[in-house]
Design a protein around this motif. Structure first.
Motif, mmCIF file in Angstrom:
data_model
loop_
_atom_site.group_PDB
_atom_site.id
_atom_site.type_symbol
_atom_site.label_atom_id
_atom_site.label_comp_id
_atom_site.label_asym_id
_atom_site.label_seq_id
_atom_site.Cartn_x
_atom_site.Cartn_y
_atom_site.Cartn_z
ATOM 1 N N LEU A 184 0.826 -1.204 0.000
ATOM 2 C CA LEU A 184 0.000 0.000 0.000
ATOM 3 C C LEU A 184 0.865 1.260 0.000
ATOM 4 O O LEU A 184 0.572 2.207 -0.734
ATOM 5 N N ALA A 185 1.916 1.271 0.774
ATOM 6 C CA ALA A 185 2.803 2.443 0.810
ATOM 7 C C ALA A 185 3.387 2.718 -0.569
ATOM 8 O O ALA A 185 3.524 3.870 -0.985
ATOM 9 N N GLU A 186 3.709 1.656 -1.279
ATOM 10 C CA GLU A 186 4.252 1.800 -2.636
ATOM 11 C C GLU A 186 3.232 2.465 -3.561
ATOM 12 O O GLU A 186 3.566 3.360 -4.335
ATOM 13 N N VAL A 187 1.984 2.063 -3.440
ATOM 14 C CA VAL A 187 0.921 2.642 -4.262
ATOM 15 C C VAL A 187 0.684 4.105 -3.885
ATOM 16 O O VAL A 187 0.535 4.970 -4.755
ATOM 17 N N LEU A 188 0.680 4.402 -2.600
ATOM 18 C CA LEU A 188 0.423 5.765 -2.131
ATOM 19 C C LEU A 188 1.521 6.745 -2.539
ATOM 20 O O LEU A 188 1.283 7.948 -2.605
ATOM 21 N N ALA A 189 2.706 6.237 -2.826
ATOM 22 C CA ALA A 189 3.836 7.088 -3.197
ATOM 23 C C ALA A 189 3.886 7.389 -4.699
ATOM 24 O O ALA A 189 4.790 8.101 -5.150
ATOM 25 N N ARG A 190 2.950 6.885 -5.449
ATOM 26 C CA ARG A 190 2.951 7.135 -6.898
ATOM 27 C C ARG A 190 2.876 8.636 -7.165
ATOM 28 O O ARG A 190 2.039 9.344 -6.596
ATOM 29 N N PRO A 191 3.727 9.115 -8.060
ATOM 30 C CA PRO A 191 3.773 10.561 -8.329
ATOM 31 C C PRO A 191 2.434 11.177 -8.734
ATOM 32 O O PRO A 191 2.149 12.311 -8.376
ATOM 33 N N ARG A 192 1.602 10.448 -9.438
ATOM 34 C CA ARG A 192 0.331 11.060 -9.857
ATOM 35 C C ARG A 192 -0.591 11.308 -8.676
ATOM 36 O O ARG A 192 -1.452 12.182 -8.724
ATOM 37 N N LEU A 193 -0.411 10.561 -7.582
ATOM 38 C CA LEU A 193 -1.247 10.777 -6.398
ATOM 39 C C LEU A 193 -0.780 11.966 -5.561
ATOM 40 O O LEU A 193 -1.569 12.570 -4.842
ATOM 41 N N THR A 194 0.494 12.278 -5.659
ATOM 42 C CA THR A 194 1.027 13.393 -4.871
ATOM 43 C C THR A 194 1.386 14.589 -5.751
ATOM 44 O O THR A 194 2.032 15.532 -5.273
ATOM 45 N N LYS A 195 0.963 14.566 -7.005
ATOM 46 C CA LYS A 195 1.281 15.652 -7.940
ATOM 47 C C LYS A 195 0.845 16.998 -7.358
ATOM 48 O O LYS A 195 -0.267 17.158 -6.864
ATOM 49 N N GLY A 196 1.778 17.951 -7.426
ATOM 50 C CA GLY A 196 1.484 19.288 -6.940
ATOM 51 C C GLY A 196 1.639 19.474 -5.445
ATOM 52 O O GLY A 196 1.371 20.544 -4.910
ATOM 53 N N LEU A 197 2.058 18.431 -4.758
ATOM 54 C CA LEU A 197 2.226 18.478 -3.308
ATOM 55 C C LEU A 197 3.662 18.157 -2.917
ATOM 56 O O LEU A 197 4.345 17.412 -3.615
ATOM 57 N N ILE A 198 4.070 18.665 -1.798
ATOM 58 C CA ILE A 198 5.241 18.128 -1.116
ATOM 59 C C ILE A 198 4.677 17.113 -0.138
ATOM 60 O O ILE A 198 3.699 17.386 0.572
ATOM 61 N N ALA A 199 5.253 15.935 -0.117
ATOM 62 C CA ALA A 199 4.813 14.884 0.790
ATOM 63 C C ALA A 199 6.044 14.272 1.439
ATOM 64 O O ALA A 199 6.998 13.913 0.747
ATOM 65 N N THR A 200 6.021 14.169 2.753
ATOM 66 C CA THR A 200 7.142 13.563 3.463
ATOM 67 C C THR A 200 6.613 12.772 4.646
ATOM 68 O O THR A 200 5.728 13.237 5.364
ATOM 69 N N SER A 201 7.117 11.565 4.812
ATOM 70 C CA SER A 201 6.589 10.650 5.828
ATOM 71 C C SER A 201 7.515 10.506 7.014
ATOM 72 O O SER A 201 8.744 10.566 6.867
#
Length: 182
Positions: free
Chosen positions: A150-167
């Protein structure tokens, strides 16, 4: 009025490309006029105090200074104690009953809606699970992040496009709440 913040630097000191020694980061941040600069671990957390300003202005200032000093770009998310504490307290999973490696928070630079993640069939990844919060995503991975589909899927660039995301893992989440307590 002085406020204590945490700066979350994305993607440093992992994989070798963007090395930022924490002592150098503390010196850099002190040079920007921030007070009480402390770092936590080597993976990109710094806590500091400064006169209350907009987080976005602090993010831009710190990101620019890192680029000028180290020669590469680093995305930065800045959050204050009230936010960090509220996000930790709002965790929809039983954090006190889980091992810290099982629970993570991904902090986003802006609000996200469920529609962004609608393509994910959450039932297909059970017992792994995620929930959205205030500019964050809570992720439960019973076998740890390194084994999470699931983490791999959530990290897909199209899901976080336009955002900074850091875990961050749950230990780091709790430590940042503690360190920003003022």
């Amino acid at each position: 009025m002085t406020t204590t913040y945490a700066a979350l630097l994305r993607g440093i000191n992992v994989g070798g490309a963007k090395k930022v020694p924490m002592a150098d980061l503390r010196t850099l941040m002190t040079g920007l006029g921030y007070d009480g600069v402390r770092t936590h671990l080597q993976s990109g957390q710094a806590v500091f105090s400064t006169d209350a300003r907009e987080a976005a202005a602090l993010e831009a200032e710190l990101s620019r200074a890192i680029h000028e000093h180290f020669g590469f770009s680093v995305d930065v998310i800045v959050r204050d104690h009230a936010y960090l504490s509220a996000v930790a307290d709002a965790c929809p999973f039983p954090a006190d009953q889980l091992a810290p490696k099982q629970l993570h928070i991904t902090y986003f630079s802006a609000p996200v809606t469920a529609g962004r993640f609608a393509e994910i069939d959450q039932a297909a990844y059970l017992p792994e699970d995620f929930r959205l919060g205030d500019r964050c995503l809570y992720l439960y991975v019973p076998d740890g992040l390194g084994r999470s589909r699931l983490a791999e899927v959530l990290a897909r660039p199209r899901l976080t496009k336009g955002l900074i995301a850091t875990s961050r893992n749950w230990n780091t989440v709790r430590k940042l709440v503690e360190l920003t307590e003022g």
